[in-house]
Design an enzyme around this catalytic site. Structure first.
Site, short mmCIF file in Angstrom:
data_model
loop_
_atom_site.label_atom_id
_atom_site.label_comp_id
_atom_site.label_asym_id
_atom_site.label_seq_id
_atom_site.Cartn_x
_atom_site.Cartn_y
_atom_site.Cartn_z
CG PHE B 244 36.48 53.62 33.56
CD1 PHE B 244 35.72 52.79 34.36
CD2 PHE B 244 35.95 54.07 32.37
CE1 PHE B 244 34.43 52.42 33.98
CE2 PHE B 244 34.66 53.70 31.98
CZ PHE B 244 33.91 52.89 32.78
CB THR B 472 30.54 53.40 41.53
OG1 THR B 472 30.59 54.72 42.07
CG2 THR B 472 31.78 53.19 40.68
N PRO B 618 24.01 44.78 46.67
CG PRO B 618 23.19 42.80 47.59
CD PRO B 618 23.15 44.28 47.77
CD GLU B 691 40.38 50.00 40.86
OE1 GLU B 691 40.44 51.09 40.29
OE2 GLU B 691 41.24 49.62 41.69
#
Lengths: 316, 731
Positions: B244, B472, B618, B691
């Site tokens: 992060f 991610t 997706p 983000e």
């Protein structure tokens, strides 16, 4: 964490005498609080006496029609016990409102009563704390105190007892049974078990050195509707800002104890007479001596409103 | 490969692998415990010692004396690193305060020693025996008190202040005006995996296994700090348990492990303990934000002004909370000003959507308040003030801007028309219920990124890049990119990441990672395709790569027939970012319940509609957005590093004190991606969403609380005590 030795006795008296012989020893049961504190150098026992093998893990009926809960009964088992759920609902509700499933599987009845404060200054060894290091001062006074005590606190310490279970035990008039190194037993009413800090905030309970909790007894069920309302900043896995343990009878009379406000479960029996008059009357009497800080004054209003919600629900 | 003109049709557009919801290719390693995270690195040839960090017990001052005698004599202790033993150290480009303090102390829990021992337990026990005497100095710990001394500060390369038209005059005569001050608190990254490193020296060469988002930049900062040649440092970080932003740079674990290993003559591993992380590492600065908006009675914004103050160590960056206000809404008279005050709190630095995340917490609440004053629906007010060009530089259009579509689509799906505009009207049992909306905005940054692609004789394609996967899903989208480009299925691709011996990538940060790193892989694959066609004797213009075959006209050959080939290239972005404003957009819709008695706030429903370019995977993109929405709920309702303004530190420095949402706090979350391809952005035509999902989310929660209760709280987090005094009677 300081290096420590370890033993595992087989009888309660043996355990008590193992501790009595060594002032630097501590009992360990679930270890959910003690081990964390040891890793942080807050608790530094040189010797641990593991009481898990003492067989104090039964829930039995008493001759008086109550229940005797062994000191080592795990929180999960206690909360799930059919008799507890049916007759002492406030206790089940309080337990499941605390910690997480994993911790409740490990934590014991006696250990839960002995859990220490969550004051952030107690947890930081670079900060002054009379509870951790008697005489060093209190960094929480004048520091950050949103979570801390509003009543029963002292010039030396404004920490709270973080428990949920103990608040329910207080409203149930439980008694704590102990044994000492000589094998002598005694019972301590829950009201007298936790102590206010005064100028010795490091002394948190009425237990004498080496005294071992063997059981917690509940008197005969008192009926009524049981509530445990825990108010916190997130939905789960957080300590109470305020909690309300209440048993309300059909005629509106009842009992109430508060968590999150004080160094011990806060119950003022005299104020309970006002329960039929509503939350404000009760709160005014129960919190008459409150000395909140600017950060935590909201807790008094919150406690009153939480009690009001409980009483509203009780009225149906 | 230079990317300086909009992308035309390319092999990615086939969408045989790209764009398909795809499971993480490294997932099985993670769920079977076989993914080697930094602290788990098990190399049988390494027998590392353990280092335990001692943090300063004061926030500012000087070490008057250190007594290491007892600690050194403790069982298992091999050596102790202090500023004295380490000698002079440099300061990394991305560090503001030194990673090893002494004799000067720059902030609370700044590392002042590393105790190195045979076991972790021995190191920890001995660390408690290190005695440090401090001459404590007074410091500045209160942003509000230091606001007056704050200085204008650039937001990365963007100016500190902007002014268009005549803001003051236009605001002064606007028919409807809002002028309010909002605050956001210091926040912690609070990622699952702590900072952790293992350092090993071979002669004068250093290898560090660590957890880091930006490999090359961090190698450079190790080199600067330890004053050694770059080619002597290797950094390895294949798996990262969340960052992060907290791992965009090296922290004390890296440097202390290296110093400890050098001093001990053996490898050393160091992990920061959770209670140390909050003050020892970096955090997102708190902000004070003043927002002024003036509008005509029809809701047209004629003046918009946003000023922000944040705090940092001297020389540190500002939070950048005014950034989005330069771009989000139209209005011909505008001003923004970004300032940073010198504080002696721990160093502030980037955290997920630096700037926009706290900026939108304020701006999107102000916009809601403005709509309220105008008597307009907040969705309509936003739509009315949409702009298709950079409002400060109208000659620059947005490459894509689907804010209006996101708002309309979200309103429709969420049932926005059922919202009761007058606050405090809806009750569901014990709950007061409200709906809130906010716009989501996050800039699209593009970064040079390189990769090496290898074709094996077996037809397998191996990608190597120093890109990182911080949880991610980067492994997977890089694999998908290579598979699409080379015409193979995903199981024929091996992806190797996070090693400084691989080509330099964009790294992971600022939501640029997905688009930039896959574009780098695209570039390398384009080169490999050239090499393959040449080798197989095809005309590269019309060769088709599919089904592990290369085909042209009637002629077709197995890809593997090209034999072993290697290609390396990097994508370099030039020019388009100046001509076009590239940003991602979205809309958040939130329903909350506020307990009528206790003012406890619980989120009941959430929807995010996102327009972030082509969505490469997706499944992992959705995962990014729901994680960001969860963090948005945390920012709205509970996350705050509480400052002790006397002692100068974050008091709640563990995960019991610093609360983040638990499962029970998060209700059903819906994420919709609008169809979008952005050929201005890259050959992938993608942007980022990691983000975007946090941007605006907290304001949507705040606006829903207002709708539920009629109470406006402008100081985050919105905890029940801030509502309680103003809550109506429960009955």
């Amino acid at each position: 964490m300081r290096a420590f030795s370890y033993e595992r006795p087989t009888t309660p008296a043996e355990a008590a005498s193992a501790i009595a012989a060594r002032p630097d020893a501590k009992f360990i049961a679930g270890g959910t609080n003690l081990l964390d504190l040891m890793k942080l150098q807050i608790e530094m026992p040189a010797h641990l006496v593991d009481v898990n093998g003492l067989g104090l893990d039964k829930i039995e009926p008493t001759a008086e029609g109550g229940l005797r809960i062994g000191a080592l009964v795990r929180n999960t088992d206690l909360a799930a016990d059919g008799r507890v759920r049916k007759e002492y609902g406030v206790l089940s509700r309080a337990i499941v409102a605390g910690a997480s499933g994993q911790l409740r599987n490990k934590a014991t009845t006696a250990g839960n009563l002995l859990q220490r404060t969550r004051c952030p200054y107690f947890y930081d060894t670079a900060q002054a704390c009379n509870k951790r290091q008697p005489g060093s001062g209190c960094a929480a006074i004048g520091g950050i105190s949103r979570q801390l005590g509003v009543i029963g606190t002292s010039e030396a310490c404004i920490a709270t007892n973080p428990g949920d279970m103990s608040v329910a035990l207080r409203v149930l008039d439980a008694t704590v049974e102990t044994v000492d190194a000589k094998g002598a037993t005694r019972t301590i009413p829950i009201a007298e078990f936790h102590r206010l800090p005064g100028d010795t905030p490091q002394v948190e309970t009425a237990l004498k050195p080496g005294e071992l909790i063997t059981a917690v007894s509940l008197p005969r069920p008192v009926g009524g509707t049981h509530f445990y309302r825990k108010v916190r900043d997130r939905a789960s896995y957080a300590f109470a800002l305020v909690s309300v343990a209440a048993i309300v009878q059909r005629d509106g009379s009842g009992r109430v104890a508060f968590g999150g406000l004080a160094p011990k479960p806060w119950r003022v029996e005299a104020a309970e007479a006002d329960l039929p008059e509503g939350a404000k009357r009760v709160a005014d009497r129960a919190f008459a001596e409150a000395k909140p800080t600017r950060d935590n004054a909201f807790k008094l209003k919150l406690a009153e409103r939480a009690l009001d919600a409980v009483l509203t629900e009780a009225r149906g | 490969m230079k990317f300086d003109t909009p992308a035309g049709r390319n092999p990615i557009d086939q969408l045989k692998v790209i764009g398909k919801p795809t499971d993480r290719i490294e997932g099985p390693y993670k769920v079977t415990g076989t993914a080697p995270y930094a602290y788990d690195w098990h190399d049988p040839t390494l027998t590392p010692l353990y280092g335990f960090v001692v943090g300063s017990g004061v926030a500012k001052g000087r070490i008057a004396g250190m007594d290491l005698t007892t600690a050194k004599a403790a069982p298992g202790v091999v050596t102790i690193v202090t500023a004295e033993t380490a000698g002079p150290l440099g300061l990394g480009q991305f560090n503001t305060a030194p990673l090893l303090g002494g004799p000067e102390v720059a902030h609370y829990h700044q590392a002042v020693a590393l105790v190195v021992a045979e076991s972790f337990e021995q190191a920890r026990a001995a660390a408690a025996l290190v005695r440090v005497d401090y001459d404590e100095a007074k410091g500045a710990f209160d942003l509000a008190a230091s606001r007056g001394s704050a200085k204008a500060a650039k937001i990365q390369t963007n100016p500190a202040e902007t002014a268009i038209g005549n803001f003051e005059a236009a605001f002064g005569k606007a028919a409807v005006r809002l002028e309010e001050t909002y605050t956001t608190p210091n926040e912690a990254h609070a990622m699952m995996e702590p900072h952790a490193s293992i350092a090993s020296w071979e002669g004068d060469a250093l290898t560090v296994w660590t957890s880091n988002q930006m490999i090359d930049r961090s190698v450079s900062d190790i080199v600067k700090t330890l004053k050694m040649p770059k080619e002597k440092v290797r950094l390895i970080s294949p798996f990262i348990g969340g960052g992060f932003g907290g791992k965009l740079w090296i922290r004390s674990d890296v440097i202390l492990a290296a110093l400890g290993a050098r001093q001990a003559g053996r490898p050393v591993k160091v992990a920061l303990t959770r209670p140390l992380m909050f003050n020892n590492t970096v955090h997102r600065s708190g902000t004070i934000q003043r927002i002024r908006i003036g509008a005509d009675t029809d809701g047209t914004i004629i003046a918009i002004g946003h000023e922000s103050w944040s705090g940092n160590q001297v020389g540190g960056r500002p939070e950048g909370a005014v950034a989005q206000t330069r771009l989000l809404y139209a209005g011909s008279n505008r001003m923004t000003a970004e300032r940073v005050a010198a504080l002696d709190l721990p160093e502030s630095n980037a955290m997920r959507a630096p700037g926009e995340a706290p900026g939108l917490m304020a701006l999107e609440m102000a916009v809601d308040e403005m709509a309220d004053r105008l008597g307009m629906d907040p969705v309509q007010f936003r739509i009315k003030n949409d702009t298709q060009v950079d409002p400060e530089k109208p000659e620059r259009p947005f490459s894509q801007r689907q804010l209006v579509a996101a708002l309309r689509d979200g309103a429709e799906r969420f049932g926005w028309s059922k919202r009761v505009a007058t606050p405090g009207q809806v009750r569901d049992g014990r709950w007061r219920v409200g709906l809130g909306v906010a716009a989501a905005f996050r800039n699209n940054q593009v970064m040079k990124s390189g990769a090496r692609v290898r074709l094996g004789a077996d037809g397998m394609v191996t990608v190597e890049t120093d890109m990182t996967d911080i949880g991610t899903g980067t492994y997977t989208i890089i694999g998908q990119t290579a598979a699409e480009m080379m015409g193979v299925t995903l199981d024929k691709v091996v992806v190797r990441l996070g090693d400084s011996s691989f080509p330099i990538s964009s790294g992971s940060g600022g939501q640029w990672g997905a688009n930039s790193s896959t574009s780098g892989v695209y570039a390398a694959c384009a080169k490999l395709r050239e090499a393959v066609t040449q080798k197989l004797g095809f005309n590269s213009d019309d060769a088709v790569f599919e089904d592990s075959q290369v085909r042209s006209g009637n002629r077709s050959l197995p890809l593997a027939e090209a034999g072993e080939l290697v290609a390396e290239d990097a994508i370099e972005f030039e020019g388009l970012a100046n001509k076009y404003q590239q940003s991602t957009f979205g809309a958040h819709f939130v329903e909350v319940g506020v307990d009528a008695a206790t003012a406890e706030i619980r989120v009941r429903r959430m929807l995010a509609v996102c327009a972030g370019g082509r969505i490469l995977n997706p499944k992992s993109a959705r995962s990014q957005v729901i994680g960001a929405m969860t963090m948005g709920v945390g920012a709205a309702l509970m996350e705050e590093l509480v400052v002790d303004k006397t002692r100068g530190f974050f008091v709640n420095h563990d995960l019991a004190g610093y609360e983040v949402p638990v499962h029970a706090d998060i209700p059903h979350q819906e994420v919709i991606f609008l169809d979008e391809v952005d050929p201005i952005s890259s050959p992938m035509k993608a942007k980022g969403v990691g983000e975007l999902g946090i941007c605006g989310c907290a304001a949507a929660v705040a606006n829903a609380i207002y709708n539920a209760t009629g109470i406006r709280v402008r100081d985050y987090p919105i905890t029940l005590d801030k509502l309680l005094e103003r809550m109506p009677d429960a009955a």
